[in-house]
Design a protein around this motif. Sequence first.
Motif, short mmCIF file in Angstrom:
data_model
loop_
_atom_site.label_atom_id
_atom_site.label_comp_id
_atom_site.label_asym_id
_atom_site.label_seq_id
_atom_site.Cartn_x
_atom_site.Cartn_y
_atom_site.Cartn_z
N ASP A 44 3.72 -3.17 -2.25
CA ASP A 44 3.31 -1.85 -2.72
C ASP A 44 1.96 -2.01 -3.40
O ASP A 44 1.70 -1.48 -4.47
CB ASP A 44 4.36 -1.30 -3.69
CG ASP A 44 4.01 0.09 -4.20
OD1 ASP A 44 3.26 0.80 -3.52
OD2 ASP A 44 4.46 0.45 -5.30
N THR A 49 0.80 -0.98 1.16
CA THR A 49 2.20 -0.70 0.88
C THR A 49 2.98 -0.63 2.19
O THR A 49 2.48 -0.13 3.20
CB THR A 49 2.37 0.59 0.06
OG1 THR A 49 3.73 0.74 -0.32
CG2 THR A 49 1.93 1.82 0.81
N LEU A 62 6.89 2.37 0.68
CA LEU A 62 7.62 1.78 -0.45
C LEU A 62 7.18 2.44 -1.74
O LEU A 62 7.99 2.68 -2.63
CB LEU A 62 7.39 0.26 -0.50
CG LEU A 62 8.04 -0.48 -1.66
CD1 LEU A 62 9.55 -0.27 -1.67
CD2 LEU A 62 7.70 -1.95 -1.60
N HIS A 63 5.92 2.78 -1.84
CA HIS A 63 5.42 3.44 -3.04
C HIS A 63 6.10 4.80 -3.24
O HIS A 63 6.45 5.16 -4.36
CB HIS A 63 3.90 3.60 -2.99
CG HIS A 63 3.33 4.06 -4.28
ND1 HIS A 63 3.22 3.25 -5.39
CD2 HIS A 63 2.87 5.27 -4.67
CE1 HIS A 63 2.70 3.94 -6.39
NE2 HIS A 63 2.49 5.17 -5.98
N VAL A 66 9.48 4.05 -4.69
CA VAL A 66 9.39 3.59 -6.08
C VAL A 66 9.19 4.78 -7.02
O VAL A 66 9.79 4.83 -8.09
CB VAL A 66 8.25 2.56 -6.24
CG1 VAL A 66 7.91 2.32 -7.70
CG2 VAL A 66 8.63 1.25 -5.58
N GLU A 67 8.37 5.72 -6.62
CA GLU A 67 8.15 6.89 -7.47
C GLU A 67 9.39 7.78 -7.53
O GLU A 67 9.72 8.32 -8.58
CB GLU A 67 6.96 7.69 -6.95
CG GLU A 67 5.64 7.02 -7.22
CD GLU A 67 4.45 7.87 -6.80
OE1 GLU A 67 4.58 8.66 -5.82
OE2 GLU A 67 3.40 7.75 -7.44
N PRO A 70 13.00 4.91 -9.01
CA PRO A 70 12.71 3.66 -9.72
C PRO A 70 13.95 2.93 -10.22
O PRO A 70 14.04 1.71 -10.13
CB PRO A 70 11.81 4.10 -10.88
CG PRO A 70 12.14 5.54 -11.09
CD PRO A 70 12.49 6.07 -9.72
N LEU A 73 15.81 1.21 -7.18
CA LEU A 73 15.10 0.14 -6.49
C LEU A 73 14.76 -1.05 -7.38
O LEU A 73 14.78 -2.19 -6.91
CB LEU A 73 13.80 0.66 -5.86
CG LEU A 73 13.96 1.54 -4.65
CD1 LEU A 73 12.62 2.09 -4.21
CD2 LEU A 73 14.61 0.78 -3.51
N VAL A 74 14.44 -0.79 -8.63
CA VAL A 74 13.97 -1.87 -9.50
C VAL A 74 14.96 -2.16 -10.63
O VAL A 74 15.20 -3.31 -10.95
CB VAL A 74 12.57 -1.55 -10.08
CG1 VAL A 74 12.07 -2.70 -10.92
CG2 VAL A 74 11.60 -1.25 -8.95
N HIS A 82 3.77 0.58 -9.57
CA HIS A 82 4.00 -0.05 -8.27
C HIS A 82 5.25 -0.92 -8.30
O HIS A 82 5.64 -1.42 -9.35
CB HIS A 82 2.82 -0.94 -7.88
CG HIS A 82 1.52 -0.20 -7.79
ND1 HIS A 82 1.21 0.62 -6.75
CD2 HIS A 82 0.49 -0.13 -8.66
CE1 HIS A 82 0.01 1.15 -6.96
NE2 HIS A 82 -0.44 0.72 -8.13
N PHE A 83 5.85 -1.12 -7.13
CA PHE A 83 6.98 -2.04 -7.01
C PHE A 83 6.52 -3.40 -7.53
O PHE A 83 5.46 -3.89 -7.14
CB PHE A 83 7.41 -2.14 -5.55
CG PHE A 83 8.70 -2.86 -5.34
CD1 PHE A 83 9.90 -2.24 -5.63
CD2 PHE A 83 8.72 -4.14 -4.83
CE1 PHE A 83 11.10 -2.90 -5.42
CE2 PHE A 83 9.91 -4.80 -4.61
CZ PHE A 83 11.10 -4.18 -4.91
#
Length: 86
Positions: A44, A49, A62-63, A66-67, A70, A73-74, A82-83
């Motif tokens: 990302d 990305t 992917l961005h 992520v937005e 979040p 994914l994280v 960003h990831f």
Amino acid sequence: MNWYPIKLTTHINKYVFGGRLIQERLSKANLPDSIVAKTWEISDYQDKTGIVTNGNFAGKTLHDLVEAYPDELVGVGWRGPHFPIL
């Protein structure tokens, strides 16, 4: 949300160093015939990305994910631009 294994496009870096070992040892398909220094399997980073190639998220970056997701994914509570893995 019904999560599934997300597949992403791969960014290929070509430099004067490198060779064919990524393709040969990892059996990576769809690589150029030229030198491949490295591939970014999950990225990302700026204009590099990954783009989702399968499922309901196909065509999204992917961005974008992520937005929008979040925590999923994280991790819960993570926020960033960003990831966090390249």
